[in-house]
Design an enzyme around this catalytic site. Sequence first.
Site, mmCIF file in Angstrom:
data_model
loop_
_atom_site.group_PDB
_atom_site.id
_atom_site.type_symbol
_atom_site.label_atom_id
_atom_site.label_comp_id
_atom_site.label_asym_id
_atom_site.label_seq_id
_atom_site.Cartn_x
_atom_site.Cartn_y
_atom_site.Cartn_z
ATOM 1 N N ASP A 167 -10.294 9.018 4.599
ATOM 2 C CA ASP A 167 -9.781 9.263 3.056
ATOM 3 C C ASP A 167 -9.332 10.708 2.813
ATOM 4 O OD1 ASP A 167 -9.289 8.958 0.473
ATOM 5 O OD2 ASP A 167 -11.213 8.012 0.049
ATOM 6 N N ARG A 189 -4.479 5.596 1.394
ATOM 7 C CA ARG A 189 -4.223 4.887 2.588
ATOM 8 C C ARG A 189 -3.530 3.755 2.673
ATOM 9 N NH1 ARG A 189 -10.291 5.251 4.482
ATOM 10 N NH2 ARG A 189 -10.450 4.873 2.136
ATOM 11 N N CYS A 199 -7.713 -0.118 1.244
ATOM 12 C CA CYS A 199 -8.682 0.685 1.404
ATOM 13 C C CYS A 199 -9.320 0.829 0.011
ATOM 14 C CB CYS A 199 -7.763 2.267 1.294
ATOM 15 S SG CYS A 199 -6.685 2.831 -0.052
#
Length: 155
Positions: A127, A16, A10
């Site tokens: 996100d 994540r 990420c």
Amino acid sequence: MEKKKILFVCMGNICRSPAAEGIMKKKIEEKGLEKFFHIDSAGTYGYHEGELPDSRMRAHASKRGYNLTSRSRPVTYDDFHEFDMIIGMDDDNIRNLNRMAPDLESQQKINRMTDFCQLHQNDHVPDPYYGGANGFELVLDLLEDACEGLIEGLK
């Protein structure tokens, strides 16, 4: 089955991708497959290097039985040679990874996390950093689904 090396990516490697790493590790352990996998995570930017995952993500993951203890690190040139699969969470991550990839063979290792989802129809893992609790829960739902799909696809 040959050992599969998977890198989850990420932007900052604090929400994540470390969650995907923790979920994948637990799922393969529950299935007795840990000897067949090497799992790691990294970020396309290194501004959180050395940090633990975001405390909110750790708290939400912990409620589901995941222990997120990895330290943030940036994607490196060597990652493209070390890993069999490099899995980005969204279009920005995929674009950045394609720019970073040293060659066409490396670009072919890049995948989108949601392509492995079996239940959810999302085109990316959003996100959750600037959102609330629901965002973290959605991310965990998507990652659990995608990790199951990934394992099934690799068996």
